[in-house]
Design an enzyme around this catalytic site. Structure first.
Site, short mmCIF file in Angstrom:
data_model
loop_
_atom_site.label_atom_id
_atom_site.label_comp_id
_atom_site.label_asym_id
_atom_site.label_seq_id
_atom_site.Cartn_x
_atom_site.Cartn_y
_atom_site.Cartn_z
N HIS A 1 -60.25 -23.26 -64.21
CA HIS A 1 -60.51 -22.52 -63.10
C HIS A 1 -59.16 -22.71 -62.07
CE1 HIS A 1 -65.11 -23.26 -63.08
NE2 HIS A 1 -64.80 -23.01 -64.44
N GLU B 1 -58.75 -23.17 -59.11
CA GLU B 1 -58.36 -24.15 -58.20
C GLU B 1 -57.77 -25.21 -58.89
OE1 GLU B 1 -61.27 -22.59 -58.58
OE2 GLU B 1 -62.48 -22.92 -57.20
N CYS C 1 -66.81 -24.43 -57.37
CA CYS C 1 -67.87 -24.98 -58.32
C CYS C 1 -67.80 -26.68 -57.98
CB CYS C 1 -67.78 -24.69 -59.71
SG CYS C 1 -66.59 -25.59 -60.46
N CYS D 1 -64.47 -28.16 -59.23
CA CYS D 1 -63.37 -27.90 -58.35
C CYS D 1 -63.21 -28.66 -56.89
CB CYS D 1 -63.00 -26.40 -58.35
SG CYS D 1 -62.77 -25.61 -59.83
#
Lengths: 153, 153
Positions: free
Chosen positions: A56, A58, A86, A89
């Protein structure tokens, strides 16, 4: 940190999200900024390209910023991201000891801050950042909406 | 999957945890096993060595297994880990679509399965593995206890 600076950093995160969309990835982007306002790392989603479910935006930005300074903590740094993180993260943000979290749009389906796991509200969470939602929300929502609309065509 | 196989795989995860302790990392180990029982990836914690707050054993093992098969999903695979996964790793397990999760010891302070975020019980969680806790729990607890006792001395 002035509002003008925050908008500038979120605009950079949105640019990373656009880059992700161009690669066929879900358009989410993230930027790590130092206490002095320097962009330490910027990334867009790369889960498909890297065959990595943890890639992801992040996570990639946090890992790159940590690698740059040779430290597993980003104390006094800020993370800008175009969508509510999410749970994965959010927990990484906590482990990295990030001081501030700015995100553009909320994510009712998969977010881990305002809904679901509510990572930073758990007694098992040992560090919570200051949280600033809503910066450039309309732009982030439009980017995601257009991406998924195009995929449905 | 026989119980004998499960013990063998958890023993491998414990061996990875011992390796982590020898490197000065928190002793947690993880193994990803295919549907046929083949060890696809094994890892211990490397957060300090890599200056990466996301480098938990589970994350490294999942990323390595995905890289090996060139897929961001590990459908039909199992993860063995010596401690209850944290919320970050639990969410990654969900994203990777792992079929089964075996863990040795529970983690009241930082776990994300039985406590706190309870990742797999959230409406925002879109895939939950079958969960088998407690295999070789005593060995995993002893390893963690000895590690932290030595650090306090």
């Amino acid at each position: 940190m002035t509002s003008k600076d925050a908008i500038s950093h979120m605009a950079r995160a949105l640019s990373e999200a656009e880059g992700a969309a161009a690669r066929g990835e879900v358009p989410i982007g993230a930027v790590v900024v130092s206490a002095e306002g320097r962009v330490m790392a910027a990334a867009g989603n790369r889960t498909r390209e890297l065959n990595d479910p943890t890639a992801h935006a992040e996570m990639l930005a946090i890992r790159a910023a940590c690698a740059e300074i040779g430290d597993e903590r980003l104390v006094s740094c800020s993370l800008y991201v175009t969508l509510e993180p999410c749970p994965m993260c959010a927990a990484a943000i906590s482990f990295a000891r990030l001081k501030r979290l700015y995100y553009a749009a909320s994510d009712p389906k998969g977010g881990g801050i305002e809904q679901g796991a509510r990572i930073f509200s758990q007694p098992t969470c040992h560090h919570s950042p200051e949280i600033y939602p809503g910066i450039m929300e309309a732009e982030a929502v439009a980017l995601l909406r257009d991406f998924f609309a195009a995929r449905r065509d």
